[in-house]
Write a protein that holds these residues in place. Structure first.
Motif, PDB file in Angstrom:
ATOM      1  N   THR A 110      -0.350   1.759  -9.459  1.00 35.67           N
ATOM      2  CA  THR A 110       0.459   2.037  -8.435  1.00 35.67           C
ATOM      3  C   THR A 110      -0.016   1.854  -6.887  1.00 35.67           C
ATOM      4  OG1 THR A 110       1.420   4.295  -9.957  1.00 35.67           O
ATOM      5  CG2 THR A 110       2.153   3.551  -6.647  1.00 35.67           C
ATOM      6  N   LEU A 111      -0.980   1.405  -6.925  1.00 35.97           N
ATOM      7  CA  LEU A 111      -1.515   0.880  -5.677  1.00 35.97           C
ATOM      8  C   LEU A 111      -1.388  -1.277  -5.844  1.00 35.97           C
ATOM      9  CD1 LEU A 111      -4.766   2.738  -5.202  1.00 35.97           C
ATOM     10  CD2 LEU A 111      -2.979   2.653  -3.778  1.00 35.97           C
ATOM     11  N   THR A 113       0.593  -2.434  -7.478  1.00 36.32           N
ATOM     12  CA  THR A 113       2.363  -2.529  -7.439  1.00 36.32           C
ATOM     13  C   THR A 113       2.801  -2.940  -6.053  1.00 36.32           C
ATOM     14  OG1 THR A 113       2.832  -1.587  -9.394  1.00 36.32           O
ATOM     15  CG2 THR A 113       5.038  -1.894  -7.882  1.00 36.32           C
ATOM     16  N   GLU A 114       2.407  -1.778  -4.920  1.00 41.47           N
ATOM     17  CA  GLU A 114       2.495  -1.258  -3.573  1.00 41.47           C
ATOM     18  C   GLU A 114       1.449  -2.626  -2.551  1.00 41.47           C
ATOM     19  OE1 GLU A 114       1.987   1.937  -2.562  1.00 41.47           O
ATOM     20  OE2 GLU A 114       2.803   2.746  -3.454  1.00 41.47           O
ATOM     21  N   SER A 115       0.710  -2.741  -3.013  1.00 43.70           N
ATOM     22  CA  SER A 115      -0.290  -4.228  -2.628  1.00 43.70           C
ATOM     23  C   SER A 115       0.377  -4.794  -2.860  1.00 43.70           C
ATOM     24  CB  SER A 115      -1.178  -4.240  -3.061  1.00 43.70           C
ATOM     25  OG  SER A 115      -2.487  -5.552  -2.961  1.00 43.70           O
ATOM     26  N   ARG A 117       3.632  -6.215  -2.885  1.00 43.81           N
ATOM     27  CA  ARG A 117       4.841  -6.205  -1.965  1.00 43.81           C
ATOM     28  C   ARG A 117       3.980  -6.460  -0.631  1.00 43.81           C
ATOM     29  NH1 ARG A 117       7.171  -1.620   0.397  1.00 43.81           N
ATOM     30  NH2 ARG A 117       6.285  -0.719  -1.337  1.00 43.81           N
ATOM     31  N   HIS A 118       2.832  -5.446  -0.606  1.00 40.85           N
ATOM     32  CA  HIS A 118       2.546  -5.733   1.456  1.00 40.85           C
ATOM     33  C   HIS A 118       2.094  -7.360   1.137  1.00 40.85           C
ATOM     34  CE1 HIS A 118       3.820  -1.734   1.998  1.00 40.85           C
ATOM     35  NE2 HIS A 118       3.472  -1.707   1.231  1.00 40.85           N
ATOM     36  N   CYS A 281      -5.150  -6.545   3.857  1.00 39.86           N
ATOM     37  CA  CYS A 281      -4.725  -5.648   2.378  1.00 39.86           C
ATOM     38  C   CYS A 281      -6.395  -5.183   2.738  1.00 39.86           C
ATOM     39  CB  CYS A 281      -5.598  -7.444   1.566  1.00 39.86           C
ATOM     40  SG  CYS A 281      -4.938  -6.398  -0.116  1.00 39.86           S
ATOM     41  N   TRP A 284      -6.157  -2.101   3.804  1.00 42.39           N
ATOM     42  CA  TRP A 284      -5.014  -1.084   3.565  1.00 42.39           C
ATOM     43  C   TRP A 284      -5.766  -0.553   1.973  1.00 42.39           C
ATOM     44  CZ3 TRP A 284      -2.750  -0.935  -1.603  1.00 42.39           C
ATOM     45  CH2 TRP A 284      -1.665  -0.133  -1.992  1.00 42.39           C
ATOM     46  N   TRP A 285      -6.439  -1.475   1.383  1.00 44.93           N
ATOM     47  CA  TRP A 285      -7.350  -0.739  -0.004  1.00 44.93           C
ATOM     48  C   TRP A 285      -7.503   0.401   0.513  1.00 44.93           C
ATOM     49  CZ3 TRP A 285      -5.819  -0.744  -4.930  1.00 44.93           C
ATOM     50  CH2 TRP A 285      -5.426  -1.892  -5.241  1.00 44.93           C
ATOM     51  N   GLN A 288      -5.464   3.449   1.358  1.00 44.06           N
ATOM     52  CA  GLN A 288      -5.097   4.588   0.363  1.00 44.06           C
ATOM     53  C   GLN A 288      -6.448   4.615  -0.442  1.00 44.06           C
ATOM     54  OE1 GLN A 288      -1.542   4.532  -0.249  1.00 44.06           O
ATOM     55  NE2 GLN A 288      -1.659   3.391   1.873  1.00 44.06           N
TER      56      GLN A 288
END
Length: 303
Positions: A110-111, A113-115, A117-118, A281, A284-285, A288
């Motif tokens: 999931t992370l 996929t979101e990464s 996108r961002h 990035c 953000w990681w 999360q």
């Protein structure tokens, strides 16, 4: 003639349009200028890129190759420009993450996929390490973030860490293994007669460790935990398994848990990372991975 990006674009446009006249209209140039560019390039290369069929042009075999490679070069030049601009603005081109082999990759899907996108321009590289190999990857700067680093080690100032959870270990073997006939807690002399199924530490600079093996005991070295568990299930050897990976095999009877006199101590796991200036990035990681609901997902099946 120097083959510049502009020359490549002219040749590619001519090939696509099929004539000097059509290409000239698209490029807002006169046909003779384009004809001169092609003639000069062909003369310097000492080959033909086009066959002239009246006013129409067809690529030769060499021309097809030139166009294919030219398109790749133009694309790489564009990427060079964009990547350089991204780096200058603070956006990373790559983030390296390593995981302890005893935890699940599942929360990362999931992370990722979101990464994407961002941060669509940042490559995420994921590796699996074993035992202190997780710390080794971080200390050797092969990883920016380490998930599930075991048993906190002495850390230099540029490494930060946060405790995630503690892994419990169970001595679990096949139900038809000879050791299951013993009704008392197992002693070292009982265990030493059977191979210990181990996974090799991936440390490069730190001294590699053995998770569990008695002195004088033969080892069978497995490549990963799925293989180690399969070897336990098939009675090929003995050893300890993380409770979150083996409990369901115990519950359905495919493995049997036995008591041993000297049990393997629980292992605290840590989220650890390189302390660096904020990067989009990377930051953000980290944010999360610190979330309790994300960390909980690492203690499920490995897939």
């Amino acid at each position: 003639m120097h083959i510049s990006a502009q020359v490549l674009k002219v040749i590619i446009t001519i090939a696509r349009c099929g004539s000097f006249a059509a290409a000239a209209e698209e490029l807002h140039k006169v046909p003779t200028a384009l004809s001169y560019t092609v003639h000069k390039l062909e003369s310097e290369l000492e080959l033909k890129l086009f066959e002239r069929l009246g006013k129409q042009l067809e690529l030769t075999e060499a021309g097809h190759y030139f166009i294919k490679k030219g398109q790749m070069i133009l694309s790489e030049l564009d990427e060079l420009q964009f990547a350089t601009q991204r780096i200058a603005s603070g956006v990373e081109t790559r983030l390296n993450i390593t995981l302890n082999n005893i935890i699940s990759l599942r929360p990362l899907y999931t992370l990722l996929t979101e990464s994407e996108r961002h941060f669509p321009h940042t490559e995420i590289h994921i590796a699996i390490d074993v035992h202190d190999g997780v710390w080794d990857a971080l200390l050797d700067k092969r990883a920016d973030i380490a998930i599930g680093a075991p048993n906190q080690v002495a850390l230099p100032g540029e490494i930060c860490c946060l405790e995630m959870a503690t892994v419990e270990w169970l001595f679990a073997i096949a139900p038809d293994h000879p050791l299951t006939a013993l009704t008392r807690p197992l002693r070292a002399d009982d265990l030493r007669r059977y191979p210990a199924i181990c996974i090799q530490d991936t440390s490069v600079k730190l001294e590699p460790k053995v998770a569990w093996q008695l002195r004088g005991q033969k080892a069978i070295v497995a490549p990963d935990y799925p293989a180690k568990i399969a070897m336990h299930l098939n009675g090929l050897g003995i050893g300890f398994l993380p409770s979150h990976l083996c409990q369901h095999f115990i519950d359905d009877g495919r493995l049997v848990r036995l008591m041993v006199e000297e049990s393997k101590q629980p292992t605290p796991l840590f989220l650890a990372w390189q302390q660096r200036s904020p990067r989009p990035c990377y930051s953000w990681w980290l944010q999360q991975l610190k979330l309790p609901e994300v960390q909980q997902g690492f203690y499920t099946t490995l897939c």
